[in-house]
Write a protein that holds these residues in place. Structure first.
Motif: not given
Length: 206
Positions: A192-198
């Motif tokens: 759905s979104f870009e994966l969080p960096a963490r």
């Protein structure tokens, strides 16, 4: 417990104690212990008090209590599907090739085509699926928070000493991106979104 301790065991790793999904269940033994409806002991194995009592007795004998948890995916009849179908990797439009998708019609939100749990075989590049599971979307903060809350409740409710995360590597951003698309693979992302960096596992540990 005394007999186990005398043999040198110092931990109980509980696997297959959660309610297993019946939808698309595989095998002849009631389905896979990696296709679960929720992280809580199935009443068929006893009440919560029975489990905590067992763990207390084990602890007195110097034995740790560890649960096997499955954060990456759920059963096809997961309780989460009824309350939050958007938490899964999905599309609202019927795919040109519906193989690899689980069709679900929510009484309130309408039609969903949800990805079965799976992975991309790095040798052949082919997508492989576990058709008794549904893939959670770890690009969504709400999905991450739900899974973390469920595991934290499990640890608190049963006073666990530890958890073992099944398919932990599949939860890394590298594999989530390989499995479900993204710019690194030159294909349209199904997340759905870009994966969080963490990393999710870092979030879970914290």
């Amino acid at each position: 417990l005394d007999a186990l301790r005398s043999l040198g065991f110092n931990a109980l790793r509980m696997m297959g104690v959660f309610p297993i999904g019946s939808k698309n269940a595989k095998g002849t033994a009631g389905g896979s212990p990696y296709s679960i409806m929720a992280h809580d002991i199935d009443p068929v194995h006893g009440a919560r008090a029975d489990a905590t009592r067992t763990f207390e007795l084990a602890r007195k004998r110097g034995m740790l209590s560890i649960f096997e948890v499955v954060p990456n995916h759920t059963a096809c009849d997961s309780i989460l599907l009824k309350t939050a179908p958007d938490f899964f990797v999905h599309t609202r439009q019927k795919p040109a090739d519906p193989s690899g998708y689980f069709y679900y019609e929510h009484p309130k939100y309408g039609e969903y085509w949800i990805r079965y749990g799976g992975y991309r075989d790095l040798g052949s590049g082919r997508r492989e699926f576990w058709t008794d599971t549904l893939q959670l979307d770890f690009s969504r903060p709400e999905t991450r928070q739900y899974v973390i809350s469920e595991i934290c409740d499990l640890i608190r409710n049963y006073s666990l000493d530890g958890i073992r995360v099944d398919s932990a590597y599949q939860l890394l951003n590298e594999y989530l991106s390989q499995n479900w698309g993204g710019t690194a693979q030159g294909q349209k992302s199904e997340l759905s979104f870009e994966l969080p960096a963490r990393e999710f596992l870092a979030e879970l540990v914290a």
